[in-house]
Design an enzyme around this catalytic site. Structure first.
Site, PDB file in Angstrom:
ATOM      1  N   ASP A   1       0.841  -1.210   0.000  1.00 54.11           N
ATOM      2  CA  ASP A   1       0.000   0.000   0.000  1.00 54.11           C
ATOM      3  C   ASP A   1       0.874   1.258   0.000  1.00 54.11           C
ATOM      4  O   ASP A   1       0.575   2.240  -0.670  1.00 54.11           O
ATOM      5  CB  ASP A   1      -0.915  -0.018   1.232  1.00 54.11           C
ATOM      6  CG  ASP A   1      -1.618  -1.357   1.362  1.00 54.11           C
ATOM      7  OD1 ASP A   1      -2.333  -1.729   0.422  1.00 54.11           O
ATOM      8  OD2 ASP A   1      -1.418  -2.045   2.382  1.00 54.11           O
TER       9      ASP A   1
ATOM     10  N   HIS B   1      -4.737  -3.272   6.702  1.00 54.87           N
ATOM     11  CA  HIS B   1      -4.607  -3.513   5.258  1.00 54.87           C
ATOM     12  C   HIS B   1      -6.002  -3.883   4.752  1.00 54.87           C
ATOM     13  O   HIS B   1      -6.362  -5.052   4.644  1.00 54.87           O
ATOM     14  CB  HIS B   1      -3.614  -4.640   4.980  1.00 54.87           C
ATOM     15  CG  HIS B   1      -3.632  -5.068   3.542  1.00 54.87           C
ATOM     16  ND1 HIS B   1      -3.158  -4.281   2.521  1.00 54.87           N
ATOM     17  CD2 HIS B   1      -4.103  -6.189   2.944  1.00 54.87           C
ATOM     18  CE1 HIS B   1      -3.337  -4.897   1.368  1.00 54.87           C
ATOM     19  NE2 HIS B   1      -3.921  -6.058   1.595  1.00 54.87           N
TER      20      HIS B   1
HETATM   21  P1  NAX Z   1      -3.216 -18.077  -3.800  1.00 59.21           P
HETATM   22  O1  NAX Z   1      -4.596 -18.578  -3.541  1.00 59.21           O
HETATM   23  O2  NAX Z   1      -2.675 -18.041  -5.185  1.00 59.21           O
HETATM   24  O3  NAX Z   1      -2.171 -18.913  -2.912  1.00 59.21           O
HETATM   25  C1  NAX Z   1      -2.389 -19.200  -1.582  1.00 59.21           C
HETATM   26  C2  NAX Z   1      -1.721 -20.534  -1.302  1.00 59.21           C
HETATM   27  O4  NAX Z   1      -1.813 -20.783   0.083  1.00 59.21           O
HETATM   28  C3  NAX Z   1      -2.396 -21.702  -2.022  1.00 59.21           C
HETATM   29  O5  NAX Z   1      -1.444 -22.416  -2.781  1.00 59.21           O
HETATM   30  C4  NAX Z   1      -2.968 -22.538  -0.872  1.00 59.21           C
HETATM   31  O6  NAX Z   1      -2.903 -23.931  -1.151  1.00 59.21           O
HETATM   32  C5  NAX Z   1      -2.022 -22.152   0.263  1.00 59.21           C
HETATM   33  N1  NAX Z   1      -2.560 -22.369   1.606  1.00 59.21           N
HETATM   34  C6  NAX Z   1      -3.838 -22.244   2.031  1.00 59.21           C
HETATM   35  N2  NAX Z   1      -3.947 -22.573   3.318  1.00 59.21           N
HETATM   36  C7  NAX Z   1      -2.699 -22.910   3.731  1.00 59.21           C
HETATM   37  C8  NAX Z   1      -2.161 -23.344   4.953  1.00 59.21           C
HETATM   38  N3  NAX Z   1      -2.943 -23.552   6.026  1.00 59.21           N
HETATM   39  N4  NAX Z   1      -0.839 -23.602   5.028  1.00 59.21           N
HETATM   40  C9  NAX Z   1      -0.059 -23.442   3.951  1.00 59.21           C
HETATM   41  N5  NAX Z   1      -0.502 -23.035   2.749  1.00 59.21           N
HETATM   42  C10 NAX Z   1      -1.816 -22.767   2.646  1.00 59.21           C
HETATM   43  O7  NAX Z   1      -3.161 -16.641  -3.108  1.00 59.21           O
HETATM   44  P2  NAX Z   1      -2.089 -15.471  -3.321  1.00 59.21           P
HETATM   45  O8  NAX Z   1      -2.503 -14.625  -4.448  1.00 59.21           O
HETATM   46  O9  NAX Z   1      -0.724 -16.063  -3.330  1.00 59.21           O
HETATM   47  O10 NAX Z   1      -2.350 -14.612  -1.997  1.00 59.21           O
HETATM   48  C11 NAX Z   1      -2.004 -15.100  -0.726  1.00 59.21           C
HETATM   49  C12 NAX Z   1      -2.580 -14.222   0.356  1.00 59.21           C
HETATM   50  O11 NAX Z   1      -2.020 -12.910   0.283  1.00 59.21           O
HETATM   51  C13 NAX Z   1      -4.092 -14.028   0.273  1.00 59.21           C
HETATM   52  O12 NAX Z   1      -4.642 -14.136   1.592  1.00 59.21           O
HETATM   53  C14 NAX Z   1      -4.225 -12.592  -0.227  1.00 59.21           C
HETATM   54  O13 NAX Z   1      -5.459 -12.019   0.165  1.00 59.21           O
HETATM   55  C15 NAX Z   1      -3.055 -11.954   0.463  1.00 59.21           C
HETATM   56  N6  NAX Z   1      -2.601 -10.659  -0.054  1.00 59.21           N
HETATM   57  C16 NAX Z   1      -2.122  -9.750   0.853  1.00 59.21           C
HETATM   58  C17 NAX Z   1      -1.631  -8.528   0.472  1.00 59.21           C
HETATM   59  C18 NAX Z   1      -1.090  -7.559   1.485  1.00 59.21           C
HETATM   60  O14 NAX Z   1      -0.717  -6.449   1.089  1.00 59.21           O
HETATM   61  N7  NAX Z   1      -1.025  -7.859   2.772  1.00 59.21           N
HETATM   62  C19 NAX Z   1      -1.637  -8.111  -0.962  1.00 59.21           C
HETATM   63  C20 NAX Z   1      -1.728  -9.266  -1.902  1.00 59.21           C
HETATM   64  C21 NAX Z   1      -2.637 -10.382  -1.485  1.00 59.21           C
HETATM   65  O15 NAX Z   1      -3.958 -10.046  -1.830  1.00 59.21           O
END
Ligand code: NAX
Length: 323
Positions: free
Chosen positions: A159, A187
């Site tokens: 951000d 966030h």
């Molecule tokens: P994806 O859905 O592409 O990848 C997430 C991965 O996490 C998947 O491969 C899933 O199998 C795995 N996963 C789920 N539960 C798990 C667990 N208990 N242990 C280990 N792995 C697990 O999401 P992606 O685009 O990579 O985003 C990941 C996270 O970042 C989301 O929650 C998203 O909302 C968050 N974000 C946060 C941002 C920030 O600024 N703080 C910005 C970007 C993003 O939106």
């Protein structure tokens, strides 16, 4: 060469993981003299995808990589970890309310907080990226009873960088000229990108832009940037989020030369309720994060700080049984 450090990335087969791992392995996070062992956690259904990512990491023959451990067991993933990037989280599914999302992620971050407590290095640095990042971070740190709360942080540098880029564009200046901007709070759509103390090319930002643009365009654009990217790309920000996570860890461990924004545990600075994970303007030196306490905030700012604080208090109330 230094001794290798252990870096854990959860959700390693996801889109942010894919955009992040190769850059960590090439030395962009901790420097090109720092060997790394990558410990990659995924859930069982994603282990095949993770195997593919590991093959690609091998195929890069990165000289700094001293080992890659793909696993679905938290105890293996967090064993001896010096740096932990908690990226994996449960996405919001159809019909899921915010409360359900907090609850589903609460379970993940309770378990991971405990596992970090039990298996990671005593000086581990933890960054939470997975949403809702601030409250997930609160849950993790509260479940890591033997570690210090200031070893846990949540990500708002994405951000912060978005705000720098938009202000630079509006003023026709290079991004490197923007200083002292801050993103406060959660966030989420209540975050407050503050320009009162920001400068562009040494001049106060608010002398270079119209206040109406700041209030009516700048603030909502930063708050809604994630949603705008989803509309355009069909999926959420990945490369820019990975970039921000790498920057967050680099600044935290190697130091910053200017103010940035990070979610940290509030100690009551700027009258923010103690104990919640709130994004503040910070700088980093010798592995420590310091709040910039020098800002004078006007009523406009204070009101916005409180809006995002209230949202975080509501989130905390919704998961208080997990703390
Ligand atoms: P994806 O859905 O592409 O990848 C997430 C991965 O996490 C998947 O491969 C899933 O199998 C795995 N996963 C789920 N539960 C798990 C667990 N208990 N242990 C280990 N792995 C697990 O999401 P992606 O685009 O990579 O985003 C990941 C996270 O970042 C989301 O929650 C998203 O909302 C968050 N974000 C946060 C941002 C920030 O600024 N703080 C910005 C970007 C993003 O939106």
């Amino acid at each position: 060469m230094k001794e290798p450090v252990r870096i854990t990335v959860t959700g390693a087969a996801g889109q942010i993981g894919y955009a992040m791992l190769f850059r960590i392995a090439s030395g962009e996070m901790l420097g090109i003299d720092q060997p790394v062992v990558l410990q990659l956690l995924e859930i069982p259904p994603a282990m095949d995808a993770l195997r593919g990512v590991v093959m690609e990491l091998q195929d890069c023959a990165f000289p700094l990589v001293r080992g890659v451990v793909p696993t679905s067991k938290p105890e293996e993933a967090f064993e001896g970890a010096d740096f932990v990037l908690l990226v994996g989280a449960r996405p919001r599914g159809p019909g899921m309310e915010r409360k359900d999302l907090l609850e589903a992620n609460g379970a993940i971050f309770t378990g991971q907080g405990k596992a970090i407590n039990d298996y990671a290095s005593r000086s581990v640095k933890v960054l939470v990226v997975g949403n809702p990042a601030n409250t997930n971070c609160l849950i993790a740190l509260q479940n890591a009873k033997d570690l210090q709360p200031d070893q846990f942080t949540s990500m708002t540098i994405l951000d912060h960088n978005r705000a720098i880029a938009l202000l630079a564009e509006q003023t026709g200046m290079h991004v490197a000229k923007v200083r002292n901007l801050a993103v406060w709070g959660n966030h989420s759509a209540t975050m407050f990108p503050e320009l009162l103390s920001a400068t562009v090319g040494g001049k106060p930002a608010l002398e270079l832009i119209e206040f109406d643009w700041y209030r009516d365009k700048f603030i909502p654009s930063i708050q809604q940037r994630g949603a705008e990217i989803i509309r355009a790309r069909g999926s959420s920000s990945a490369a820019s989020a990975a970039n921000a996570a790498i920057e967050h860890m680099r600044l935290w461990s190697l130091g910053s030369d200017s103010v940035t924004s990070m979610g940290i545990v509030s100690r009551g600075d700027y009258d923010i309720t103690e104990g919640i994970v709130y994004s503040f303007p910070v700088s980093c030196e010798a592995g420590k994060i310091e709040i910039d306490r020098s800002r004078s905030l006007d009523d406009f700012c204070v009101e916005r700080l409180q809006v995002t604080e209230r949202e975080l208090l509501e989130e905390r109330d919704a998961i208080k049984h997990l703390l």
